[in-house]
Design an enzyme around this catalytic site. Structure first.
Site, PDB file in Angstrom:
ATOM      1  N   GLU A  85     -11.397   4.192  -1.268  1.00  0.00           N
ATOM      2  CA  GLU A  85     -11.873   4.439   0.104  1.00  0.00           C
ATOM      3  C   GLU A  85     -12.773   5.680   0.208  1.00  0.00           C
ATOM      4  O   GLU A  85     -12.463   6.738  -0.300  1.00  0.00           O
ATOM      5  CB  GLU A  85     -10.685   4.570   1.086  1.00  0.00           C
ATOM      6  CG  GLU A  85      -9.560   5.485   0.671  1.00  0.00           C
ATOM      7  CD  GLU A  85      -8.469   4.756  -0.088  1.00  0.00           C
ATOM      8  OE1 GLU A  85      -8.750   3.707  -0.705  1.00  0.00           O
ATOM      9  OE2 GLU A  85      -7.332   5.226  -0.095  1.00  0.00           O
ATOM     10  N   ASP A 142       0.840  -1.205   0.000  1.00  0.00           N
ATOM     11  CA  ASP A 142       0.000   0.000   0.000  1.00  0.00           C
ATOM     12  C   ASP A 142       0.867   1.243   0.000  1.00  0.00           C
ATOM     13  O   ASP A 142       0.465   2.304   0.491  1.00  0.00           O
ATOM     14  CB  ASP A 142      -0.921  -0.017   1.231  1.00  0.00           C
ATOM     15  CG  ASP A 142      -2.023   1.013   1.129  1.00  0.00           C
ATOM     16  OD1 ASP A 142      -2.574   1.414   2.187  1.00  0.00           O
ATOM     17  OD2 ASP A 142      -2.336   1.458  -0.006  1.00  0.00           O
ATOM     18  N   LYS A 171       2.812   3.406  -5.575  1.00  0.00           N
ATOM     19  CA  LYS A 171       2.215   2.486  -6.564  1.00  0.00           C
ATOM     20  C   LYS A 171       3.252   2.127  -7.626  1.00  0.00           C
ATOM     21  O   LYS A 171       3.268   1.018  -8.135  1.00  0.00           O
ATOM     22  CB  LYS A 171       0.980   3.120  -7.206  1.00  0.00           C
ATOM     23  CG  LYS A 171      -0.016   3.682  -6.187  1.00  0.00           C
ATOM     24  CD  LYS A 171      -0.266   2.724  -5.006  1.00  0.00           C
ATOM     25  CE  LYS A 171      -0.787   3.451  -3.800  1.00  0.00           C
ATOM     26  NZ  LYS A 171      -0.762   2.632  -2.561  1.00  0.00           N
ATOM     27  N   ASP A 177      -3.130  -2.955  -2.617  1.00  0.00           N
ATOM     28  CA  ASP A 177      -4.188  -1.942  -2.650  1.00  0.00           C
ATOM     29  C   ASP A 177      -4.005  -1.057  -3.888  1.00  0.00           C
ATOM     30  O   ASP A 177      -2.915  -0.955  -4.448  1.00  0.00           O
ATOM     31  CB  ASP A 177      -4.117  -1.073  -1.386  1.00  0.00           C
ATOM     32  CG  ASP A 177      -5.332  -0.152  -1.265  1.00  0.00           C
ATOM     33  OD1 ASP A 177      -5.211   0.913  -0.624  1.00  0.00           O
ATOM     34  OD2 ASP A 177      -6.406  -0.489  -1.818  1.00  0.00           O
TER      35      ASP A 177
END
Ligand code: 77Q
Ligand code: MG
Length: 214
Positions: free
Chosen positions: A199, A141, A144, A169
């Site tokens: 989220e 996480d 990226k 994630d």
């Protein structure tokens, strides 16, 4: 000077969550980030998928890359059985300082160990520094654009074993296209996408679960 977003999130935890109660820390953060100020925690919807992967695996040694405010470290740490340990890596010292407080407020300081630094620097040193042989579960996480380099580094450092589960994630938003292509094409992995949402929003995102076949 103004407080930072992580500091405001920590204040919400200290004001509203019950000390030693990971469940209340999680629900306070989710309520705060959904209703007052968005933050890049894995969140409740993807968090439910994370919970089911961790509960099914019941891992003893866990690595998390990217602690941020400690939300997913608390989500994972609360599910670990006695003797199991989570090592979480955070690059940003301000995030790390807040995460230590959140992890401690949840009462998980004996289960979760936070290490400050860059994944590329730490991964080659985990074995000799922490006496770790291999990881049962890894939650990605962090940067990226660093997912692919770090999974290859984990392979090279022989920190994966037959059956190690990696869960990444944000493979859609912000996205990790090179990582996805690698784990989905490589014969070393059995990979599966869990569609969800970014989220606290309606935007698409998801988690990629990849089992190392060794
Ligand atoms: O960037 C994200 N996370 C990474 C934060 C920085 C990582 C730095 N770092 C940490 C440990 C570590 C170790 N080694 C090297 C570097 C390291 C992230 C972003 C979004 C997002 C943001 C805006 C938007 F509009 C939509 C989505 C949502 C997420 O869920 C995220 O996770
Ligand atoms: Mg994330």
């Amino acid at each position: 000077t103004r407080t930072t977003r992580p500091q405001r999130l920590l204040k919400a935890v200290q004001d509203r969550a019950i000390r030693g109660n990971p469940k209340s820390v999680i629900s306070v953060i989710d309520h705060y980030c959904r209703n007052q100020e968005w933050a890049m925690n894995v969140g409740d919807e993807k968090g439910f998928i994370l919970d089911s992967v961790v509960s099914e695996l019941n891992p003893q040694t866990v690595l998390e890359l990217g602690t941020y405010c400690g939300y997913s470290a608390v989500r994972i740490g609360r599910l670990l059985h006695s003797g199991a340990r989570l090592l979480t890596l955070e690059f940003n010292p301000d995030y790390a300082a807040v995460a230590r407080e959140v992890i401690s407020w949840a009462g998980l300081e004996n289960t979760v160990q936070l290490v400050e630094g860059a994944s590329g620097d730490w991964i080659p040193r985990l074995r000799e520094h922490f006496g770790i042989h291999t990881f049962d579960f890894i939650f990605l996480d962090h940067w990226k654009e660093g997912y692919l380099a770090d999974i290859k580094l984990l392979e090279e450092c022989r920190l994966l074993r037959k059956g190690t589960v990696l869960l990444a994630d944000n493979v859609v938003c912000p996205g990790a296209p090179d990582y996805l292509e690698y784990v989905r094409k490589s014969p070393l992995y059995d990979s599966r996408y869990f569609k969800s949402h970014l989220e606290y929003t309606k935007a698409e995102d998801g988690l990629e679960k990849s089992v190392y076949l060794g």
